[in-house]
Design a protein around this motif. Structure first.
Motif, PDB file in Angstrom:
ATOM      1  N   THR A 155       0.830  -1.203   0.000  1.00  0.00           N
ATOM      2  CA  THR A 155       0.000   0.000   0.000  1.00  0.00           C
ATOM      3  C   THR A 155       0.863   1.251   0.000  1.00  0.00           C
ATOM      4  OG1 THR A 155      -1.709  -1.196   1.218  1.00  0.00           O
ATOM      5  CG2 THR A 155      -1.854   1.197   1.218  1.00  0.00           C
TER       6      THR A 155
ATOM      7  N   LYS B 129      -3.749   5.694   0.144  1.00  0.00           N
ATOM      8  CA  LYS B 129      -4.420   4.591   0.828  1.00  0.00           C
ATOM      9  C   LYS B 129      -3.640   4.233   2.081  1.00  0.00           C
ATOM     10  CE  LYS B 129      -6.322   2.756  -3.443  1.00  0.00           C
ATOM     11  NZ  LYS B 129      -6.219   4.033  -4.104  1.00  0.00           N
TER      12      LYS B 129
ATOM     13  N   ALA C 270      -3.292   0.946   5.045  1.00  0.00           N
ATOM     14  CA  ALA C 270      -3.658  -0.393   5.500  1.00  0.00           C
ATOM     15  C   ALA C 270      -3.973  -0.327   6.990  1.00  0.00           C
ATOM     16  CB  ALA C 270      -2.523  -1.372   5.239  1.00  0.00           C
TER      17      ALA C 270
ATOM     18  N   VAL D 135      -7.635  -2.081   3.397  1.00  0.00           N
ATOM     19  CA  VAL D 135      -7.033  -0.889   2.805  1.00  0.00           C
ATOM     20  C   VAL D 135      -8.134   0.146   2.637  1.00  0.00           C
ATOM     21  CG1 VAL D 135      -5.788   0.037   0.823  1.00  0.00           C
ATOM     22  CG2 VAL D 135      -5.281  -2.273   1.644  1.00  0.00           C
TER      23      VAL D 135
END
Length: 134
Positions: free
Chosen positions: A25, A41, A43, A81
């Motif tokens: 990510t 993004k 996680a 995510v």
């Protein structure tokens, strides 16, 4: 007694998988640092999402003992995510802060290395116990 498939090894495996997801990510965020309108993004563990949503939890009443009981925790601690939409750093709508991402990448790398060291320690202990290590 199973030497390899126990709760500690399973927990380490789950943590390593989560760390890999977090790394992917972060790498995706860094790769898209100049992409217009890209939203960074993050996680997140599902139990962290659940604790953040505690104020929005619905109350459920069981009317029969045979009904399934509601719980505030998921049975799995999977990584999810999510998109960060609350900031905008660039004029093109992109909200990736490369300094933050690099710091998160370094922190995740240290965490991953710690997990690998712990996993190696477990396997070395098993090897010593069966007489193969010296």
């Amino acid at each position: 007694m199973n030497l390899f498939n126990n709760s500690t090894t399973s927990l380490l495996e789950t943590a390593l998988s989560a760390s890999m997801t977090r790394h992917n990510t972060i790498a995706q965020n860094i790769a898209n640092v100049d992409t217009p309108n890209y939203k960074a993004k993050k996680a997140v563990f599902s139990h962290e999402l659940n604790s953040a949503m505690n104020n929005q939890r619905l109350a459920a009443n069981r009317t029969d003992a045979r009904h399934i009981e509601f719980s505030s925790r998921n049975s799995t601690d999977e990584v999810q995510v999510i998109e960060r939409n609350n900031t905008q750093y660039n004029h093109n709508g992109n909200n990736v802060d490369v300094d933050l991402e690099m710091a998160e990448l370094a922190k995740n790398q240290i965490y991953y290395n710690t997990l690998i060291d712990r996993m190696n320690g477990r396997f070395n202990s098993i090897r010593t116990a069966i007489g193969q290590g010296r």
